[in-house]
Write an enzyme that holds these catalytic residues in place. Structure first.
Site, PDB file in Angstrom:
ATOM      1  N   PRO A 257       0.790  -1.236   0.000  1.00 65.62           N
ATOM      2  CA  PRO A 257       0.000   0.000   0.000  1.00 65.62           C
ATOM      3  C   PRO A 257       0.816   1.276   0.000  1.00 65.62           C
ATOM      4  O   PRO A 257       0.413   2.282  -0.581  1.00 65.62           O
ATOM      5  CB  PRO A 257      -0.829  -0.125   1.284  1.00 65.62           C
ATOM      6  CG  PRO A 257      -0.959  -1.592   1.506  1.00 65.62           C
ATOM      7  CD  PRO A 257       0.329  -2.179   1.041  1.00 65.62           C
TER       8      PRO A 257
ATOM      9  N   GLU B   6       3.046  -3.175 -14.259  1.00 62.92           N
ATOM     10  CA  GLU B   6       4.433  -3.622 -14.432  1.00 62.92           C
ATOM     11  C   GLU B   6       5.408  -2.438 -14.553  1.00 62.92           C
ATOM     12  O   GLU B   6       6.395  -2.497 -15.256  1.00 62.92           O
ATOM     13  CB  GLU B   6       4.543  -4.532 -15.666  1.00 62.92           C
ATOM     14  CG  GLU B   6       4.818  -5.987 -15.325  1.00 62.92           C
ATOM     15  CD  GLU B   6       3.567  -6.658 -14.724  1.00 62.92           C
ATOM     16  OE1 GLU B   6       3.013  -6.092 -13.750  1.00 62.92           O
ATOM     17  OE2 GLU B   6       3.167  -7.708 -15.202  1.00 62.92           O
TER      18      GLU B   6
ATOM     19  N   ARG C 274     -20.419   5.286 -40.770  1.00 63.43           N
ATOM     20  CA  ARG C 274     -21.011   6.553 -40.336  1.00 63.43           C
ATOM     21  C   ARG C 274     -20.874   7.616 -41.437  1.00 63.43           C
ATOM     22  O   ARG C 274     -19.777   7.817 -41.966  1.00 63.43           O
ATOM     23  CB  ARG C 274     -20.296   7.023 -39.078  1.00 63.43           C
ATOM     24  CG  ARG C 274     -20.717   8.412 -38.601  1.00 63.43           C
ATOM     25  CD  ARG C 274     -22.020   8.355 -37.839  1.00 63.43           C
ATOM     26  NE  ARG C 274     -22.207   9.548 -37.039  1.00 63.43           N
ATOM     27  CZ  ARG C 274     -23.229  10.385 -37.178  1.00 63.43           C
ATOM     28  NH1 ARG C 274     -24.148  10.169 -38.107  1.00 63.43           N
ATOM     29  NH2 ARG C 274     -23.342  11.422 -36.392  1.00 63.43           N
TER      30      ARG C 274
ATOM     31  N   GLY D 200       4.369   1.835  -3.789  1.00 65.67           N
ATOM     32  CA  GLY D 200       4.296   2.107  -5.217  1.00 65.67           C
ATOM     33  C   GLY D 200       5.393   1.419  -5.993  1.00 65.67           C
ATOM     34  O   GLY D 200       5.568   0.201  -5.912  1.00 65.67           O
ATOM     35  N   SER D 201       6.200   2.191  -6.713  1.00 70.84           N
ATOM     36  CA  SER D 201       7.269   1.625  -7.539  1.00 70.84           C
ATOM     37  C   SER D 201       8.570   1.414  -6.774  1.00 70.84           C
ATOM     38  O   SER D 201       9.527   0.869  -7.325  1.00 70.84           O
ATOM     39  CB  SER D 201       7.538   2.547  -8.736  1.00 70.84           C
ATOM     40  OG  SER D 201       6.409   2.656  -9.573  1.00 70.84           O
TER      41      SER D 201
ATOM     42  N   GLY E   9     -20.161  10.915 -30.315  1.00 72.40           N
ATOM     43  CA  GLY E   9     -20.979  10.739 -29.121  1.00 72.40           C
ATOM     44  C   GLY E   9     -21.257   9.284 -28.797  1.00 72.40           C
ATOM     45  O   GLY E   9     -21.413   8.923 -27.627  1.00 72.40           O
TER      46      GLY E   9
END
Length: 401
Positions: A132, A379, A284, A135-136, A356
């Site tokens: 927690p 990763e 479209r 991080g890295s 949209g």
């Protein structure tokens, strides 16, 4: 087969495997992926299909019941699977990182015990480094493994564990000071422990709790969890390789495989986004003609296709370098960085082409738009990749003054 992202020099066996996987993706994954993703439902039938195809044993040596294929073959299969639904590729990625680490670093007893069952998908792998608060910064790991007779006692909290609930074997990186005096560099006092557990949530074995699934923006279906160890006892023969202090190097070796996998996932998602964009652009109509005939859209399609090709080429190069037995952290870092960034950009361009309708959950591109950001951090973030790339370049181009 798509005109984009072709790979030269494949054997007949590799081409047959990829053709089989692509057919499976088109028939069994793409038709149900968005529905399952919206429900955050684990793709049980898809996983059983992958077992039947032998994909859980794709890179496991034949002597252990696997197919003994290369990282390149695996990466190309991941690319195809991610094209269908990225979450499915995540289910097999962590499994293969653990299988690879066992193959490369495990004791003979560990290989004999786990690899045959992993090849069949009976034992499912996950690996756990993150916590927690770190991080890295892997060197800041606080989870500990302390020797107690013929066992180790593990304590700590892990985070972002892919397949945390469905896995039955977790490779967990912990600090282990035994035999490593105070002042030892952090990366030299880490050990990988092989933790067996029951599938599911809650207390899955005494001292080990998987609290439940983390609710995520995307990358749904696959279970991402915490892992809490509180007096977890495991036998000493479940230290990966049998020797403490080697966990950091073992994990980094596995992460190189994981980075090639993330690059392959980025390639697959980007390719699917291009397919959706180029198809929609021809259906479209605005101002009396399909939007694909407007130069602005053609420019966008050209850029998207070029990015798909470039990312695929770098991913293939990184996989082939690893297969050759050479160091590939530079190539894997470049491939992961480029593929994830290009994936985000290609998906966003396809989203813009949809106008949209891209914002509607009825359209597949909406799902891809939420999935792509995970690749930017999985990763190792882009910043971590650039740090690795920069350091390696300075090694290769050292100034001779």
């Amino acid at each position: 087969m798509s005109r984009l992202a072709q790979t030269a020099g494949l054997t007949d066996v590799q081409q047959e495997i990829l053709s089989t996987v692509r057919d499976f993706v088109d028939k069994e994954i793409i038709p149900v992926a968005t529905q399952l993703e919206h429900r955050d439902e684990y793709p049980t039938e898809i996983v059983e299909g992958l077992k039947e195809l032998g994909l859980f044993g794709l890179m496991i040596p034949e002597e252990y019941g696997g197919l003994g294929e290369s990282l390149l073959t695996y990466a190309l299969c991941v690319e195809e699977i991610a094209r269908g639904w990225m979450s499915v590729s995540g289910i097999i990625n962590t499994h293969f990182i653990v299988a690879y680490m066992l193959k490369q670093h495990g004791t003979q007893e560990q290989k004999d015990t786990f690899l045959p069952r992993m090849a069949l998908g009976e034992v499912r792998g996950a690996f756990s480094m993150s916590e927690p608060a770190l991080g890295s910064d892997v060197s800041a790991i606080s989870s500990k493994g302390v020797k107690d007779g013929d066992e180790y006692v593990l304590d700590g909290q892990k985070m972002w564990l892919t397949n945390g609930g469905t896995s039955t074997l977790v490779a967990v990186l912990c600090r282990s000071d035994e035999g490593h005096p105070e002042g030892t560099a952090p990366h030299k006092s880490m050990t990988t422990f092989l933790v067996e557990k029951e599938a599911g949530f809650g207390e899955v074995r005494p001292g080990l709790t998987i609290p439940g699934k983390i609710d995520k923006m995307g990358y749904k279906g696959v279970d991402t969890t915490e892992l809490i160890m509180d007096g977890l006892r495991i036998p000493a023969n479940r230290v990966l390789g049998g020797t403490t202090g080697r966990g950091f190097y073992q994990m980094m070796d596995g992460v190189e495989v994981g980075r090639v996998n993330v690059a392959a996932r980025g390639c697959g998602v980007a390719q699917r986004a291009f397919e959706l964009g180029v198809s929609y652009a021809q259906q479209r109509e605005t101002f009396g003609k399909p939007i694909a005939q407007h130069q602005a859209i053609q420019f966008k399609l050209a850029e998207m296709a070029t990015k798909v090709e470039a990312a695929h080429a770098m991913m293939v190069n990184a996989a082939r370098k690893k297969d050759s037995g050479e160091r590939n952290d530079l190539e894997a870092g470049m491939a992961k960085y480029l593929a994830s960034e290009y994936c985000k950009e290609v998906v966003e361009d396809a989203f813009r082409i949809h106008g949209g309708y891209g914002f509607s959950k009825e359209y597949e591109i909406e799902r891809l738009y939420r999935e792509a950001p995970m690749l930017l951090i999985g990763e190792g973030t882009a910043e971590i990749q650039k740090m690795i790339i920069g350091r390696r370049l300075l090694e290769e181009y050292r100034f001779q003054g």
